[in-house]
Structures are given as structure tokens and as C-alpha cells.
Design an enzyme around this catalytic site. Structure first.
Site, PDB file in Angstrom:
ATOM      1  N   GLY B  10       0.833  -1.205   0.000  1.00 50.24           N
ATOM      2  CA  GLY B  10       0.000   0.000   0.000  1.00 50.24           C
ATOM      3  C   GLY B  10       0.859   1.243   0.000  1.00 50.24           C
ATOM      4  O   GLY B  10       1.224   1.750   1.051  1.00 50.24           O
ATOM      5  N   THR B  11       1.194   1.733  -1.187  1.00 48.70           N
ATOM      6  CA  THR B  11       2.129   2.850  -1.296  1.00 48.70           C
ATOM      7  C   THR B  11       1.342   4.145  -1.470  1.00 48.70           C
ATOM      8  O   THR B  11       1.374   4.777  -2.519  1.00 48.70           O
ATOM      9  CB  THR B  11       3.104   2.587  -2.470  1.00 48.70           C
ATOM     10  OG1 THR B  11       3.668   1.279  -2.291  1.00 48.70           O
ATOM     11  CG2 THR B  11       4.227   3.609  -2.497  1.00 48.70           C
ATOM     12  N   LYS B 192      -5.484   5.265  21.330  1.00 49.96           N
ATOM     13  CA  LYS B 192      -5.637   5.978  20.063  1.00 49.96           C
ATOM     14  C   LYS B 192      -7.124   6.066  19.678  1.00 49.96           C
ATOM     15  O   LYS B 192      -7.566   7.056  19.099  1.00 49.96           O
ATOM     16  CB  LYS B 192      -4.814   5.314  18.959  1.00 49.96           C
ATOM     17  CG  LYS B 192      -4.752   6.212  17.732  1.00 49.96           C
ATOM     18  CD  LYS B 192      -3.565   6.031  16.839  1.00 49.96           C
ATOM     19  CE  LYS B 192      -3.535   7.157  15.816  1.00 49.96           C
ATOM     20  NZ  LYS B 192      -3.162   6.716  14.481  1.00 49.96           N
ATOM     21  N   ASN B 196      -9.745   8.700  17.998  1.00 42.89           N
ATOM     22  CA  ASN B 196     -10.302   8.374  16.679  1.00 42.89           C
ATOM     23  C   ASN B 196     -11.814   8.200  16.670  1.00 42.89           C
ATOM     24  O   ASN B 196     -12.475   8.627  15.723  1.00 42.89           O
ATOM     25  CB  ASN B 196      -9.650   7.096  16.129  1.00 42.89           C
ATOM     26  CG  ASN B 196      -8.360   7.398  15.392  1.00 42.89           C
ATOM     27  OD1 ASN B 196      -8.153   8.498  14.897  1.00 42.89           O
ATOM     28  ND2 ASN B 196      -7.471   6.416  15.337  1.00 42.89           N
ATOM     29  N   SER B 262      -9.195  11.927   8.983  1.00 46.83           N
ATOM     30  CA  SER B 262      -8.956  11.011   7.853  1.00 46.83           C
ATOM     31  C   SER B 262     -10.273  10.384   7.385  1.00 46.83           C
ATOM     32  O   SER B 262     -10.488  10.184   6.192  1.00 46.83           O
ATOM     33  CB  SER B 262      -7.955   9.927   8.244  1.00 46.83           C
ATOM     34  OG  SER B 262      -8.480   9.126   9.274  1.00 46.83           O
ATOM     35  N   GLU B 274     -13.365   3.628   7.264  1.00 50.45           N
ATOM     36  CA  GLU B 274     -12.824   2.599   8.159  1.00 50.45           C
ATOM     37  C   GLU B 274     -13.720   2.440   9.402  1.00 50.45           C
ATOM     38  O   GLU B 274     -13.234   2.474  10.531  1.00 50.45           O
ATOM     39  CB  GLU B 274     -11.399   2.963   8.566  1.00 50.45           C
ATOM     40  CG  GLU B 274     -10.420   2.999   7.395  1.00 50.45           C
ATOM     41  CD  GLU B 274      -8.969   3.091   7.847  1.00 50.45           C
ATOM     42  OE1 GLU B 274      -8.261   2.069   7.788  1.00 50.45           O
ATOM     43  OE2 GLU B 274      -8.549   4.176   8.262  1.00 50.45           O
TER      44      GLU B 274
END
Lengths: 315, 315
Positions: B10-11, B192, B196, B262, B274
Site C-alpha cells: 500500500g504505497t 488511540k 479516533n 482522515s 474505516e
């Protein structure tokens, strides 16, 4: 027919519709207006209705309660977001032994009014009405219209059916409005919240119509969970809403035409939302009795944020 | 420096940034790409960064894991919404005694990976990174970048600091990335989530930036209430997050620049959200242990509705 005078406080989509129907049936009706006063005092009211259009070229229009006669039945047809005006509006227009008929959504309004006009009798009315104001003094009645009446007593004690309720119901029925009489106003209010809290709330937060909320698995589930919390809220005040009523509400909503809720319409028009009467008051009533309604609380905080931002942008 | 090979699965904004930094520091890095393969295999990667821009004209680019060498450290830098691909992607590229480094948000991913490559060691990494992909093979690094590592053991048992963690941390640190080592991956993941869940979730549902959520009394309160539920979720799995950590998170967010989360960026770009990794998995973990998180559940159902509708409109 009852010989008394009716006052309509708030001649909009709801007050304008019911008031016009009463006058058309021969009752003596007095309308309080604000922005539409000039138009209505000169040209009267126009009602387009699925039950037949009609116009009233002349109505008793007022822009100030001080000019109105004392009335036997004062119909509160404002949005609850205007209820801070009631201490000024009600005392001049309600007869000492008169009735205040509260045709508003939500919970807790009757208690506020009892503090303002403590001699008067207070009757709550739950309206199932789809209507819009499409112009000054111009009402469009789309569907439904029935009202369920219940008399208010201290602490929302159940009252039974009173003669006053019956008299008012007779007047409305003479005007072609279907009426039901309830012995327990508080139960009726909570049952109506069973619909209003999930659908009004989620329609605004998720920008969705009722049919979209019902078609999606996740929101349908959330609607049911919110209804469960409304049921718990009713129970905290000693009122039992049976499980079958859930299914009735869900089925009823599935069968409705795709519907933009009243709170969503207010939101889209950048008007104040009836968050406190419909969501905040029921939430606080239950909390005060030790019952937490966490999903309704989540919705409440979301709606308060959206309402605040919506009106900041508007001004 | 560690002599092993790194694979980046995953770049994108995250994998592209960290992978490029590692290669720049002299490590042997192999990049898996999909849509950007042609561009990157011919022209390499461009990184604009607040810490200094650089380009890598030549990188080891692949469009198929079968063509990649077996690697010592395989970095999972996909969005969790792509994790259904992991059973195909991981086995060909992970050395028998290799490490899978999971640089993803949310909960439960390490368990899924343990089922796929049960010989490998699994390390979770919590990234605090603001970066975007602005074009094919073109990353813009805006702020932060630090990673907290924690090793995964069965059932998320706390592990202490392992030599493997230290080795990987040394490599990243050589590449200019600030690293922290945690003895308890699960605690780190829940901490986290404390950020989130409220901010990602509410930013999408209310179409709001972090500064708007903090400036309004009602959403600030709701953020805190959601944080309380995350704390309860952590507790259900035996992890204690102290009350002081709330204040740290709130202060940290107030001090941040107005920030589009995000999940909100994904939503605005009509990409899958997500939701399951960040909201659904924590919710179900707690529920399975008998702890209800009603406000997070409300948010979850709202997000699932919005995600579904968003992608229906897009397709």
C-alpha cells in the site's frame, strides 16, 4: 355548537389550517399574526386542501394580543421555539375560566403554561397533520389532520374525559377534523415522541427522508433502539407503551410516502429546531427520574450543534 | 542498521511516506502498488515534507506480490477497508520468521493477520501522521509522523519490549522517524481510539472540523462522553486509561490546527470508511465482554448508513 370565542396564536401551517376550518364551520375565531398581518387583515386566508380548497376573504386578524378579545379557547399553534413569548401572549387573551389548547409537539409545555395562566384549564392536542405555509396567509394542507386531545392536570396525572374536552372536540368535528379523546395526555405525548424523536432527529443529523431511514438496515435498527429508549422514558414517568406499538409505528412509517420531517424542513429553511421540546425535555425528565437514555442524549447533542451552526450561518 | 528487506503493502499517503523515508536512509525497500504502478516504476516517488522535500527517481515497484522477494518486515499500510485482500497479499511476501508491521488504525487487525501468517511475528504501529497523496507516486507530508510500536501476542497479552521491536525502531529512527516502544499494544490501540472514535465519527456525521467540535458546548460534551465509553471499552479488556488522559486529548485537539479527520477526507472523496476497524470492532469487543457502549453504537449505526449511501451515490 359551542358559542365561545377561539383565539389562534400563530397563524401558520398548523394554526392557520385549523383556525380557518373552525371559522368556515361558523365559529368565532380571532387570529394573531406577525409577519403576515398586513396581507391577512386585508385579504383573509387561503386554504388549499386535499379535502377541498376554500378561501376566507375576511378574518379577525390582530398583530397584538392587547387588541384581541378575551377568548374561551386559546389555541397555542406557535412552534415551541417561540414559547418564551407565552408569558406576554397568554394572559391578555385567555378568559379566567378559559381553556388553553396546546397544539404543539414535545413534552413539558403544559407545565410551563400552567405557571403562566394558573386559573385556566389546559388541554394538550397531538396533531397528525401534514401542511405547509406556502405564502402569506396561504396554507397548503397535504394530508391527515386528526387531533388527539387530553386534559392536563398537575404533574400530568391522568384525568379522564372532561366535558371541556368533549365540547372542543365537537367544535373541531363540526369543522371536519377527526378527533380522539384520551384519558391520559402524558401517555399520548410519549407515544407521539416514539415517532418524533427517532425520525425528526435522524432526518436532520443524517440528511435523510423517512423512507431512506427505513430502507437501510443500520438506521432501521437505530430507529428501533431509539424507540426502546422512548419506551424507557415513558416508563420512568409511570406510562407503559407496549412492544406492539413499535411495530405499529414502523409499519406506519414504511407505508407513508417518502417524507421530509417537520424538523428537517425547519433545518432546511434555517429556522430554529424544536430540539428542546421534542428531545431535550423528554431526556431531562427521564434523567431526573434516574433513567439514562444514552442514544437519545447522543442525538440531542448532535442536534444542538447542528441547530446552533445552522442559525449562525443564516444570520 | 538492520540488513533485512522491507516490503510496503500500500504505497499511499502513509506507506509511501514511511517507505520512501526508509529507502532514503539506505534500507532495501520493495513497494507494492496498484493504480500508481506504471508511474512509480518509471519515475519513482516524490515526497514533499515539512522536514525537507526529496525524490527517489528509482524504487523497487511491483504490481503483484508474487513478483516480490520474501521480506523480513512487511509493512501493512493499506486502509483497513482493503483487509479482505490480506489472505492473498501476505503469505507470498512474508519470510517464515519475518515480521508483519501493521500501520493501521482501529482494533482487531493483528488477530486477523495472526490467522493468515501464523509463523510470523506481528507488531502493531500507531502512527500520528498527517500526509496526503496528491498525485501518483507523489506524497505530501504535512505534520507529525511518530510511530508507537507494540508487539502482538495471543489475545493481546502485554509482551514487554522485544528485540525485534527495537530493531525496527532503530531502522525508522535512522530514517528520521520518531519512535516509541510500548509494552502493551492493546492499551496503545485503545488510547488511540480515544481520539479516533469521537473525532473521526462526529466529523463525518456532523460535517465538522475538529475545531468546530471543540468550540461548541454540546459536541465538546459529546466528545467527552464518547471518550468515557472508550475508557469503559478498554476496561472491559482489562486496560486502564486514566482520567487525566481525557484532558490531554482534549487539550491536544484544541491546540491542533483546524483539522479534517482522515475518515472525513475518505467520506468527502467517496472512499469506503474505516468504520469497522475504528468503531465496529471496539464496540463488538466490549459487547462480547458484556459492556454496552450506547453512544458509540449510535455513532456506528449513523456511520454505516452514511458510508453505504455515500458509495451508492458514487457508483
Amino acid at each position: 355548537m359551542y358559542e365561545g370565542k377561539y383565539a389562534i396564536l400563530g397563524t401558520g401551517a398548523l394554526g392557520g389550517y385549523y383556525g380557518a376550518k373552525l371559522q368556515k364551520a361558523g365559529l368565532d375565531v380571532h387570529f394573531l399574526l406577525r409577519s403576515d398581518y398586513e396581507q391577512v387583515s386585508q385579504h383573509g386566508l387561503i386554504v388549499e386542501s386535499k379535502d377541498g380548497d376554500f378561501t376566507l376573504p375576511q378574518v379577525n386578524a390582530y398583530d397584538d394580543v392587547a387588541k384581541m378579545p378575551k377568548c374561551d379557547v386559546v389555541v397555542v399553534a406557535l412552534k415551541t421555539t417561540q414559547n418564551h413569548l407565552l408569558p406576554q401572549l397568554l394572559p391578555p387573551v385567555v378568559k379566567d375560566d378559559g381553556v388553553v389548547l396546546v397544539l404543539q409537539n414535545g413534552l413539558g409545555v403544559e407545565e410551563e403554561i400552567a405557571d403562566i395562566v394558573n386559573q385556566a384549564h389546559i388541554i394538550g392536542g397531538l396533531c397528525f397533520l401534514c401542511s405547509n405555509k406556502v405564502g402569506a396567509g396561504h396554507i397548503r394542507h397535504l394530508d391527515y389532520g386528526q387531533i388527539t386531545l387530553g386534559e392536563y392536570a398537575d404533574g400530568y396525572a391522568a384525568t379522564g374525559i372532561t366535558e371541556r374536552m368533549q365540547q372542543i372536540a365537537d367544535d373541531f368535528q363540526a369543522a371536519g377534523i377527526t378527533m380522539e379523546l384520551s384519558t391520559d395526555l402524558l401517555l399520548g405525548r410519549w407515544k407521539k415522541l416514539m415517532w418524533n424523536i427517532p425520525y425528526n432527529g435522524l432526518s436532520v443529523v443524517l440528511n435523510a427522508r423517512t423512507d431512506e431511514l427505513m430502507a437501510d438496515t443500520y438506521t432501521r435498527k437505530l430507529v428501533e433502539q431509539l424507540m426502546c429508549e422512548v419506551q424507557a422514558g415513558a416508563k420512568s414517568m409511570g406510562r407503559t407503551i407496549g412492544d406492539r406499538f413499535f411495530q405499529t409505528m414502523l409499519d406506519y412509517t414504511v407505508k407513508m410516502k417518502p417524507y421530509r420531517t417537520s424538523m428537517k424542513i425547519d433545518y432546511d429553511e434555517c429556522r430554529p429546531l424544536e430540539v428542546e421540546a421534542i428531545v431535550g425535555n423528554p431526556l431531562r425528565k427521564a434523567q431526573a427520574l434516574g433513567v439514562d437514555l444514552p442514544k437519545i442524549s447522543c442525538l440531542y447533542h448532535q442536534l444542538k450543534f447542528l441547530d446552533g451552526r445552522n442559525r449562525t450561518i443564516d444570520s
